[in-house]
Design a protein around this motif. Structure first.
Motif, PDB file in Angstrom:
ATOM      1  N   PRO A  41     -18.187 -23.597 -16.866  1.00  0.00           N
ATOM      2  CA  PRO A  41     -16.957 -24.375 -16.733  1.00  0.00           C
ATOM      3  C   PRO A  41     -17.260 -25.865 -16.857  1.00  0.00           C
ATOM      4  CG  PRO A  41     -17.641 -23.485 -14.624  1.00  0.00           C
ATOM      5  CD  PRO A  41     -18.592 -22.954 -15.630  1.00  0.00           C
ATOM      6  N   ASN A  42     -16.239 -26.704 -16.891  1.00  0.00           N
ATOM      7  CA  ASN A  42     -16.508 -28.138 -17.013  1.00  0.00           C
ATOM      8  C   ASN A  42     -17.229 -28.644 -15.766  1.00  0.00           C
ATOM      9  OD1 ASN A  42     -14.629 -28.564 -15.002  1.00  0.00           O
ATOM     10  ND2 ASN A  42     -13.093 -29.497 -16.320  1.00  0.00           N
ATOM     11  N   TRP A  56      -1.115 -32.381 -16.463  1.00  0.00           N
ATOM     12  CA  TRP A  56      -1.787 -31.180 -16.997  1.00  0.00           C
ATOM     13  C   TRP A  56      -1.107 -29.887 -16.556  1.00  0.00           C
ATOM     14  CZ3 TRP A  56      -3.928 -34.375 -19.870  1.00  0.00           C
ATOM     15  CH2 TRP A  56      -4.638 -35.465 -19.406  1.00  0.00           C
ATOM     16  N   TRP A  66      -8.314 -38.934 -26.745  1.00  0.00           N
ATOM     17  CA  TRP A  66      -8.165 -37.480 -26.764  1.00  0.00           C
ATOM     18  C   TRP A  66      -6.752 -37.043 -26.376  1.00  0.00           C
ATOM     19  CZ3 TRP A  66      -6.870 -36.760 -21.815  1.00  0.00           C
ATOM     20  CH2 TRP A  66      -7.451 -37.607 -20.865  1.00  0.00           C
ATOM     21  N   ASN A  74      -4.359 -35.304 -28.922  1.00  0.00           N
ATOM     22  CA  ASN A  74      -4.342 -33.856 -29.041  1.00  0.00           C
ATOM     23  C   ASN A  74      -3.474 -33.201 -27.966  1.00  0.00           C
ATOM     24  OD1 ASN A  74      -5.390 -31.852 -30.725  1.00  0.00           O
ATOM     25  ND2 ASN A  74      -6.636 -31.115 -28.996  1.00  0.00           N
ATOM     26  N   SER A  75      -3.489 -33.803 -26.762  1.00  0.00           N
ATOM     27  CA  SER A  75      -2.688 -33.249 -25.668  1.00  0.00           C
ATOM     28  C   SER A  75      -1.206 -33.279 -26.021  1.00  0.00           C
ATOM     29  CB  SER A  75      -2.905 -34.042 -24.379  1.00  0.00           C
ATOM     30  OG  SER A  75      -4.269 -34.192 -24.114  1.00  0.00           O
ATOM     31  N   SER A  79      -0.260 -30.674 -28.821  1.00  0.00           N
ATOM     32  CA  SER A  79      -0.094 -29.266 -28.467  1.00  0.00           C
ATOM     33  C   SER A  79       0.894 -29.079 -27.328  1.00  0.00           C
ATOM     34  CB  SER A  79      -1.443 -28.652 -28.107  1.00  0.00           C
ATOM     35  OG  SER A  79      -1.895 -29.242 -26.930  1.00  0.00           O
ATOM     36  N   GLN A  93     -12.823 -32.414 -30.730  1.00  0.00           N
ATOM     37  CA  GLN A  93     -12.126 -33.702 -30.723  1.00  0.00           C
ATOM     38  C   GLN A  93     -12.867 -34.784 -29.938  1.00  0.00           C
ATOM     39  OE1 GLN A  93      -9.904 -30.906 -29.716  1.00  0.00           O
ATOM     40  NE2 GLN A  93      -9.658 -30.576 -31.889  1.00  0.00           N
ATOM     41  N   THR A 126     -10.800 -24.599 -17.173  1.00  0.00           N
ATOM     42  CA  THR A 126     -11.212 -25.957 -16.802  1.00  0.00           C
ATOM     43  C   THR A 126     -11.155 -26.886 -18.002  1.00  0.00           C
ATOM     44  OG1 THR A 126     -13.550 -25.550 -17.247  1.00  0.00           O
ATOM     45  CG2 THR A 126     -12.779 -25.145 -15.001  1.00  0.00           C
ATOM     46  N   GLN A 127     -11.022 -26.326 -19.201  1.00  0.00           N
ATOM     47  CA  GLN A 127     -11.044 -27.190 -20.383  1.00  0.00           C
ATOM     48  C   GLN A 127      -9.672 -27.385 -20.998  1.00  0.00           C
ATOM     49  OE1 GLN A 127     -14.117 -25.799 -23.042  1.00  0.00           O
ATOM     50  NE2 GLN A 127     -15.343 -25.267 -21.271  1.00  0.00           N
ATOM     51  N   ASN A 182      -7.307 -29.375 -20.327  1.00  0.00           N
ATOM     52  CA  ASN A 182      -6.934 -30.773 -20.580  1.00  0.00           C
ATOM     53  C   ASN A 182      -7.321 -31.213 -21.973  1.00  0.00           C
ATOM     54  OD1 ASN A 182      -6.375 -30.650 -17.963  1.00  0.00           O
ATOM     55  ND2 ASN A 182      -7.742 -32.294 -17.294  1.00  0.00           N
ATOM     56  N   GLN A 183      -8.527 -30.843 -22.369  1.00  0.00           N
ATOM     57  CA  GLN A 183      -9.016 -31.344 -23.644  1.00  0.00           C
ATOM     58  C   GLN A 183      -8.724 -30.410 -24.805  1.00  0.00           C
ATOM     59  OE1 GLN A 183     -12.382 -32.439 -21.569  1.00  0.00           O
ATOM     60  NE2 GLN A 183     -12.788 -34.270 -22.750  1.00  0.00           N
ATOM     61  N   ILE A 184      -8.708 -29.122 -24.543  1.00  0.00           N
ATOM     62  CA  ILE A 184      -8.428 -28.145 -25.602  1.00  0.00           C
ATOM     63  C   ILE A 184      -7.167 -27.378 -25.200  1.00  0.00           C
ATOM     64  CG2 ILE A 184      -9.458 -26.350 -27.049  1.00  0.00           C
ATOM     65  CD1 ILE A 184     -11.232 -28.741 -26.909  1.00  0.00           C
ATOM     66  N   PRO A 185      -5.995 -27.979 -25.383  1.00  0.00           N
ATOM     67  CA  PRO A 185      -4.767 -27.389 -24.809  1.00  0.00           C
ATOM     68  C   PRO A 185      -4.465 -25.984 -25.320  1.00  0.00           C
ATOM     69  CG  PRO A 185      -4.391 -29.628 -25.547  1.00  0.00           C
ATOM     70  CD  PRO A 185      -5.717 -29.228 -26.086  1.00  0.00           C
ATOM     71  N   ARG A 209      -4.863 -22.827 -23.090  1.00  0.00           N
ATOM     72  CA  ARG A 209      -3.966 -22.388 -22.023  1.00  0.00           C
ATOM     73  C   ARG A 209      -3.336 -21.039 -22.333  1.00  0.00           C
ATOM     74  NH1 ARG A 209      -0.098 -26.715 -20.566  1.00  0.00           N
ATOM     75  NH2 ARG A 209      -1.693 -27.387 -19.127  1.00  0.00           N
TER      76      ARG A 209
END
Lengths: 443, 289
Positions: free
Chosen positions: A78-79, A257, A278, A281-282, A285, A351, B245-246, B248-251, B254
């Protein structure tokens, strides 16, 4: 998942406490540089690299095909705050860290105070490559000390203003160039039935980016001890500014988010977003219905004529101290974060926005983007990247600082207390956290 | 009148209590089923409609296209995670149940010195949450260089103190000593008696233990989180968490997380539907005796 995360953070706290006991207070950033040398290994080596960048294996494959003697093995998870940092801390304790780890700028100091990182500035190849990086990104890994570097900068998040060109035009509102104009525009947007933006109540990094631009400096380290300053005049100015917008209900405050948040943009209720590169991109999508209507302009300034940007996000590739092949690890990390082929792939897969000066000018970042009405938005961010002030330092306990600030911000947003009070409380709790981990701090 | 009144009250009372009970049940059902309903509806939508349409009702039905996307993402890593989960949980629950049954049976049916001490030590293991053991286990496995392997998750998942406890209680209650005597007189060895006689009698309890164990391993998220770094070894819980967890960056992740979550609960639902008959028996027997 939520309980699991809570359990994970509970463990994080206890493990942090444990490591803190172990390391005592004898080692702080800027102290004596490690004597470890950075010499090439003889013969073929295998390097392990832990990261959560999606699609990283495609990038690593390019390297592995060309470098049979330095094979890189990817590990993932995970992050960082989702568990990988805690894993790094556990591995530091067990002595089996990977050679390379993905660490965001704001987490790098916490690994430095635990003495977990290898000083890559001792590698001649790294010292030579230093000038390729945008100065402020280098500062994020050197902590302002010329002689050391605790990782290779990987990506950055220069900030700009995303706005709904169509709505601004239709309602005859000028695109704000200063924060004063932005507040004035907020009134007009409200009158037209929208919100100028959504204030991020729980993700403190956006606020940190605003502060960064305004010149606030939350942490400093003089080699002996840390100074915490979440309540300096610049930070107060930013806090008061947003508090004013919140009190007048000129901004919406849905949690960031979430689908609710996406929906605020998708349904045209939020008109702008001051965010990092970044973020492009948010929006794309999260708000597909608004395609073609967004544009990007430089971040509003605190006084007319100024030209400064903030930063939100970004990370480094760090070499862990227990690595047996620091030279080769650094060699790979440099290729990963400076070569055009790797940066282009990282951008395509995840990205990531580069941290090198040349990187921001690569042709693939000059293309018009359809979602933004064919504007060449990355040119705006390339300019912003050059205007981020270089001397913003993160503290060694950001996880708890964020958590405390976020609690206070949420309260302020719901009407009890103010952002300024939240920051004052966070100032206090941050100093306590530092002391509880035996990290020297000036009171 | 005076005769009819109490009867009337009685009926009204039972009607009232029955309505109340039904109401409570209905509220509980709605409470538990709504998230699953939400998940199912969400999984059937395209990412575009996901944010813009009513979260509790269908838009265009894209469930199968979404499942296709999920299976195609990153060379079908999700299917690999599902397989891993089944191996970790199914394998561990199966072997763990046999171990627990043997241990509980031995504690119930054999007399030896230190029996109660052993039982109490096992019992105190019930009180130690799996979460607290993850980090020490990691340090132990680090010593023998076995972290980031299949075994680092599988081996610790085999033991289940609660299963031992349940097996002992149940063996005491349901396996008569006379029967074991008879088996011995007939010339059956101890091991054979255990497998041929005792396990048959203990079967409902074993199903209960299996289900408990299955759920416990399936939900033990922290151990794989700490142990594993190789994506190909992840169980589905950890894999989905990593994606989440990702977001946010790779929508686009979801949508995949939501469909993945829906698919990942299916094995549990299936296991319960098939085994709930035994499960009820086992629980009841354990409770009364």
């Amino acid at each position: 998942m939520r309980t699991a995360f809570r359990a994970a953070s509970a463990l994080l706290v206890s493990a942090l406490a444990l490591t803190a006991c172990g390391s005592g207070g004898d080692d702080e950033p800027g102290g004596t540089a490690s004597a470890a040398s950075c010499a090439p290994s003889s013969g073929p080596v295998t390097i392990t690299y832990t990261t959560w960048i999606p699609g990283i294996e495609n990038v690593v494959k390019v390297w592995n095909d060309k470098n049979p003697n330095i094979q890189v093995k990817v590990q993932t998870g995970p992050n960082g705050n989702g568990g990988t940092y805690q894993n790094f801390f556990n591995q530091l304790k067990a002595g089996n860290t990977p050679d390379l780890g993905h660490i965001e700028y704001d987490a790098l100091p916490s690994f430095r105070v635990q003495d977990g990182l290898f000083d890559v500035a001792s590698c001649d190849i790294v010292a030579k490559a230093k000038d390729q990086f945008i100065p402020w990104t280098w500062n994020q890994v050197s902590f302002g000390d010329d002689k050391s570097a605790w990782g290779i900068p990987q990506d950055s998040g220069p900030m700009a203003l995303f706005y709904r060109a169509d709505l601004f035009e239709k309602n005859n509102i000028a695109i704000p160039k200063t924060w004063d104009e932005y507040a004035a525009a907020a009134e007009k947007v409200k009158a037209a039935g929208g919100y100028i933006t959504n204030f991020s109540q729980s993700d403190i990094n956006q606020f940190a980016g605003f502060t960064w631009q305004a010149g606030g400096r939350w942490f400093a380290n003089d080699g002996q001890q840390w100074t915490v300053n979440l309540t300096d005049d610049k930070t107060k100015k930013v806090a008061d500014y947003w508090q004013n917008l919140i009190s007048k209900k000129l901004v919406s405050t849905v949690p960031p988010w979430t689908t609710e948040w996406d929906n605020a943009y998708n349904s045209s209720s939020a008109w702008t977003w001051v965010s990092a590169v970044w973020g492009a991109n948010s929006i794309m999508s999260g708000a597909p219905k608004t395609a073609g209507k967004w544009r990007v302009a430089p971040m509003p300034q605190w006084s007319a004529g100024e030209d400064v940007a903030g930063n939100w996000g970004g990370s480094a590739t760090a070499v862990f101290k227990s690595s047996k092949h620091p030279y080769e690890a650094a060699q790979f990390a440099l290729w990963l974060n400076t070569s055009e082929e790797a940066l282009a792939l990282l951008n395509k897969e995840a990205q990531l926005y580069p941290a090198t000066t040349a990187g921001t000018k690569y042709s693939y970042l000059g293309n018009p983007v359809e979602f933004y009405g064919d504007q060449k938005i990355y040119e705006v961010f390339a300019e912003a990247a050059g205007k981020v002030t270089p001397d913003f330092t993160w503290g060694p306990t950001m996880t708890s600082t964020y958590a405390n600030a976020s609690d206070g911000f949420k309260a302020a947003v719901s009407g009890s207390g103010t952002l300024e009070e939240a920051l004052a409380a966070t100032q206090k709790s941050t100093i306590e956290t530092l002391k509880s981990q035996a990290i020297p701090v000036k009171e | 009148m005076s005769v009819a009144a109490p009867a009337g009250t009685k009926i009204r009372e039972s009607l009232l209590s029955r309505t109340a009970a039904t109401l409570v049940m209905a509220v509980c059902t709605v409470y538990f089923l709504t998230p699953i309903w939400w998940l199912f509806v969400g999984a059937s939508k395209s990412s575009e409609q996901f944010t813009s349409t009513n979260p509790l009702w269908f838009a265009d039905f894209d469930l199968f296209a979404n499942i296709g996307d999920l299976f195609a993402y990153r060379d079908g890593v999700f299917l690999r995670w599902m397989l891993n989960s089944v191996l970790y949980t199914g394998g561990a629950a199966l072997i763990g149940t046999v171990l627990a049954a043997m241990c509980g049976y031995a504690l119930a049916k054999y007399r030896f010195r230190g029996r109660e001490v052993i039982f109490n030590v096992v019992l105190s293991g019930v009180l130690v949450p799996a979460t607290a053991l993850a980090l020490p286990l990691f340090l132990l496995f680090s010593k023998v260089d076995a972290t980031n392997t299949f075994w680092s998750v599988f081996l610790p998942s085999l033991v289940n103190p609660f299963g031992v406890y349940l097996a002992r209680i149940y063996a005491t209650a349901s396996v008569p000593d006379e029967l074991l005597e008879a088996a011995r007189i007939d010339g059956s060895g101890e091991v054979r008696t255990f497998f041929k006689v005792a396990t048959r009698l203990m079967f409902p309890a074993l199903v209960t233990i299996f289900l408990f164990h299955f759920v416990a391993v399936w939900n033990n998220f922290l151990l794989p989180l700490i142990m594993l770094g190789d994506e190909r070894l992840f169980p589905v819980t950890l894999g989905l968490y990593s994606w989440n967890t990702q977001v946010n960056q790779i929508p686009e992740l979801r949508g995949l997380v939501i469909i993945g979550a829906l698919l990942s609960i299916t094995p549990l639902v299936v296991a319960f539907l098939f085994l709930q008959r035994f499960w009820r028996n086992g629980l009841g027997a354990g409770a009364v005796k």
